[in-house]
Design a protein around this motif. Structure first.
Motif, mmCIF file in Angstrom:
data_model
loop_
_atom_site.group_PDB
_atom_site.id
_atom_site.type_symbol
_atom_site.label_atom_id
_atom_site.label_comp_id
_atom_site.label_asym_id
_atom_site.label_seq_id
_atom_site.Cartn_x
_atom_site.Cartn_y
_atom_site.Cartn_z
ATOM 1 N N UNK A 45 1.400 1.780 10.739
ATOM 2 C CA UNK A 45 0.951 2.964 10.007
ATOM 3 C C UNK A 45 0.135 2.513 8.804
ATOM 4 N N UNK A 46 -1.099 2.999 8.713
ATOM 5 C CA UNK A 46 -1.973 2.641 7.586
ATOM 6 C C UNK A 46 -2.491 3.911 6.932
ATOM 7 N N UNK A 47 -2.880 3.784 5.659
ATOM 8 C CA UNK A 47 -3.340 4.950 4.908
ATOM 9 C C UNK A 47 -4.694 5.438 5.422
ATOM 10 N N UNK A 48 -5.623 4.504 5.615
ATOM 11 C CA UNK A 48 -6.985 4.839 6.053
ATOM 12 C C UNK A 48 -7.569 3.586 6.685
ATOM 13 N N UNK A 49 -7.903 3.663 7.976
ATOM 14 C CA UNK A 49 -8.367 2.475 8.693
ATOM 15 C C UNK A 49 -9.584 1.836 8.024
ATOM 16 N N UNK A 67 -3.755 -9.418 19.656
ATOM 17 C CA UNK A 67 -4.635 -8.313 20.025
ATOM 18 C C UNK A 67 -4.841 -7.421 18.802
ATOM 19 N N UNK A 68 -6.083 -6.981 18.599
ATOM 20 C CA UNK A 68 -6.404 -6.010 17.551
ATOM 21 C C UNK A 68 -7.075 -4.814 18.223
ATOM 22 N N UNK A 69 -6.507 -3.601 17.989
ATOM 23 C CA UNK A 69 -7.015 -2.423 18.697
ATOM 24 C C UNK A 69 -6.977 -1.190 17.816
ATOM 25 N N UNK A 102 -3.227 1.155 13.248
ATOM 26 C CA UNK A 102 -3.901 -0.052 13.694
ATOM 27 C C UNK A 102 -2.912 -0.865 14.509
ATOM 28 N N UNK A 103 -3.329 -1.251 15.709
ATOM 29 C CA UNK A 103 -2.497 -2.138 16.518
ATOM 30 C C UNK A 103 -2.901 -3.588 16.265
#
Length: 314
Positions: free
Chosen positions: A172-176, A245-247, A269-270
């Motif tokens: 969970x992020x505030x803003x990608x 992995x970054x997705x 963000x994954x």
């Protein structure tokens, strides 16, 4: 670890009556795990803040996998052959492992649950191998979250099997647009948006302005996900999982997914500890272990660098 020192876990009903267990530590730290998928769906810190993303449109109904949290990708990551995408472990019902073999876990960690998955007759028809998949989910005294997977080949026909694997973690992020990932710079990666063509990462950190779907090869065992707006950093530590992995699906793919809100890509963000490029092969009786540990620390920007740097490189 002596079972007498273990902190009891709560067994409750979750969404749609699906069984889940809750681990608690300290004032407000908690982890929720659905037996469906062996799936961590919540991880909260001492302030009660949710650290994982689960879509508001997630479908908690078999056979659909839960969108968000930490799905387990086994026996494959991505799509190959007749198996469904990301394998079947994430949409099977796991059992509480009442008699697990000893796990080499820090003895101060007393809050954990052990799960086990074995193949059904139907599973063997689509993936003809016998295995035992043991998963320990641990909540540490400081709120750290650790997942240890142990997969053993129990084939009686003498045949080895191979698999790929990932902890498909949704942070969970505030803003990608305010997030950067450090620890993957200069690495080679396979770009799933370019038919898995191989490239070399050029930036000093990864930032996000559009869809990203990359498999970083031979990644460091520490990766930092820096959320500038919340002034916090997730540190992912991994063992036995060489890739990462970054997705993020961005707007068009988000709108195309029935179980994902149109604008939710902005808040997730994954970053996934994985073993993808080189499949793991086990002969009968052999066991593989893969560990992912997640911690959260306060952070701030200082000339674009992680401060303090020791979080990542110490």
């Amino acid at each position: 670890m002596a079972t007498s020192s273990k902190v009891p876990v709560e067994h409750v009903k979750g969404v749609n009556g699906l069984e889940k267990v809750i681990l608690r530590e300290g004032r407000k730290c908690s982890v929720e795990v659905y037996l469906y998928g062996g799936h961590v769906t919540s991880w909260k810190n001492n302030n009660g803040e949710e650290l994982l993303f689960v879509s508001s449109k997630a479908i908690f109904k078999p056979p659909k996998a839960i969108r968000g949290g930490i799905p387990i990708c086994f026996p494959q990551f991505s799509s190959h052959g007749s198996l469904e995408q990301h394998g079947f472990a994430r949409n099977r019902f796991w059992s509480i492992d009442t008699d697990p073999p000893p796990f080499p876990t820090n003895t101060t960690y007393k809050t954990f649950v052990d799960l086990i998955l074995k193949p059904s007759e139907e599973d063997i028809k689509i993936w003809p191998h016998s295995y035992e998949f043991r998963l320990r989910i641990t909540l540490g005294p400081g709120g750290d979250l650790m997942l240890i997977s142990r997969i053993r080949n129990t084939n009686l026909d003498g045949k080895p099997f191979s698999f790929t694997f990932a902890y498909h973690t949704y942070f969970s992020v505030s803003d990608i647009s305010e997030v950067r990932v450090e620890g993957l710079e200069t690495l080679d990666y396979l770009d799933n948006l370019e038919e898995k063509e191989r490239f070399t990462e050029q930036g000093d950190a990864i930032t996000f302005e559009s869809e990203v779907d990359k498999i970083y090869l031979s990644a460091l065992n520490k990766i930092a996900i820096i959320d500038h707006e919340k002034k916090r950093t997730f540190v992912l530590r991994k063992e036995g999982l060489p890739d990462a992995v970054v997705w993020n699906p961005w707007d068009k793919k988000a709108k195309a997914m029935a179980d994902f809100g149109d604008d939710e890509y902005k808040h997730m963000l994954c970053v996934e500890a994985a073993a993808i490029e080189k499949p793991i092969t086990l002969r009968p009786g052999e066991e593989w272990k893969g560990k992912q540990e997640l911690i959260v620390v306060p952070s701030s920007y200082c000339s674009g660098q992680l401060d303090p740097q020791r979080v990542l490189f110490g």
